[in-house]
Design an enzyme around this catalytic site. Structure first.
Site, short mmCIF file in Angstrom:
data_model
loop_
_atom_site.label_atom_id
_atom_site.label_comp_id
_atom_site.label_asym_id
_atom_site.label_seq_id
_atom_site.Cartn_x
_atom_site.Cartn_y
_atom_site.Cartn_z
N SER A 157 0.86 -1.18 0.00
CA SER A 157 0.00 0.00 0.00
C SER A 157 0.89 1.23 0.00
O SER A 157 2.06 1.17 0.41
CB SER A 157 -0.89 0.01 1.26
OG SER A 157 -1.50 1.26 1.46
N TYR B 148 -1.22 -0.70 10.49
CA TYR B 148 -1.38 -0.91 9.05
C TYR B 148 -0.14 -0.44 8.30
O TYR B 148 0.39 -1.14 7.43
CB TYR B 148 -2.61 -0.16 8.56
CG TYR B 148 -2.99 -0.45 7.13
CD1 TYR B 148 -3.64 -1.64 6.80
CD2 TYR B 148 -2.70 0.44 6.11
CE1 TYR B 148 -4.00 -1.92 5.49
CE2 TYR B 148 -3.05 0.17 4.79
CZ TYR B 148 -3.70 -1.01 4.49
OH TYR B 148 -4.04 -1.29 3.18
N LYS C 23 2.47 -2.84 6.03
CA LYS C 23 2.69 -2.62 4.60
C LYS C 23 4.14 -2.21 4.31
O LYS C 23 4.68 -2.56 3.25
CB LYS C 23 1.71 -1.57 4.08
CG LYS C 23 0.25 -2.01 4.14
CD LYS C 23 0.02 -3.32 3.41
CE LYS C 23 -1.45 -3.72 3.35
NZ LYS C 23 -1.69 -4.97 2.59
#
Length: 276
Positions: A151, A164, A168
């Site tokens: 991401s 998160y 990533k």
């Protein structure tokens, strides 16, 4: 050298996809089938994997649904065994796509259970996939590909999204390292770093109400469809590209972060404080 840029690894591929029951994973599966491939559609939700497989079969393609929890290494080994049995040989493309979302709280306030959940799926999932499949593809001695779905959060450093972001960023580093290790083997590695994609990750994730509303708005305004993202990423793989950043804001952010990392990070923090 085996790894020629002109090799179309997405064409007539024998592909294994995790998280293929919805979103980007399902889009990858349908697109690969349309390019003449056979697809193993794996997902922790077997019924979702079956629905994607039925969509492919209804269009004349071939697909095999398999249940797999990517946080369990034994299940990833089993996925590899089932795929090789169905293909009657090794796959030529593996897409480590399964992922979850979490956010809305600062470091120190985010529940450690959320940290563990996100890292288990988003980071250990790709680690398990690469650990199991990279040796298989390398030893097959033919052009092949691995796509890891990361991401723009991997380098974006948005506050309130630490778990998160870290998951990533780890996937991005994993991909870069694997690409270096597989250089010259014919196995190309591509890491996908989109910004907002119109999927169900927000609704299915552990995200605060305020962050969910903002994410929903951004998805509507600037989000790409998962089909567009999948096509762009597969075309990047075919060109031999390591990085796939389908949206312009991802490419701009990547460039600014690389050249002025301190300024970028402070600006992100300041902007977030002003707008929240």
């Amino acid at each position: 050298m085996l790894g020629l840029f002109s090799t179309k690894r997405s064409r007539a591929a024998d592909a294994v996809i995790t998280g293929a029951g919805s979103g980007i994973g399902a889009a990858f599966a349908v697109e690969l089938a349309s390019r003449g491939g056979r697809v193993v559609c794996s997902d922790v939700n077997l019924e979702a994997a079956r629905l994607t497989s039925k969509t492919i079969e209804a269009a004349g393609g071939r697909a095999l649904p398999v249940q797999c929890d990517v946080t369990k290494i034994e299940q990833v080994h089993q996925l590899a065994e089932e795929a090789q049995s169905w293909f009657d040989g090794p796959p030529t493309l593996v897409i480590n796509n399964a992922g979850v979302g979490a956010g809305g709280a600062a470091i120190g306030e985010t529940d450690l259970a959320d940290w563990n959940w996100v890292l288990d799926v988003n980071l250990w999932g790709p680690i398990h996939g690469c650990h199991v499949f990279a040796p298989i593809l390398r030893e097959a001695g033919r052009p092949a590909g691995i796509i890891n779905v990361a991401s723009a959060a991997a380098f974006g450093a948005a506050p309130g999204m630490a778990a998160y972001n870290v998951s990533k960023a780890g996937t991005l580093s994993l991909s870069e390292t694997l690409a270096a290790e597989l250089a010259g083997t014919g196995v190309n590695v591509t890491v996908l770093c989109p910004t907002f994609v119109k999927t169900n990750i927000v609704e299915a994730g552990r995200i605060s109400d305020q962050s969910t509303q903002l994410a929903d708005q951004l998805m509507r305004w600037i989000g790409f469809s998962p089909e567009r993202v999948a096509r762009t990423c597969l075309d990047t793989l075919d060109r031999g590209g390591l990085y796939c950043m389908p949206q312009p804001e991802a490419r701009i952010g990547w460039g600014i972060k690389r050249f002025t990392p301190t300024v970028y990070t402070r600006a992100v923090g300041f902007t977030t404080r002003v707008t929240t």
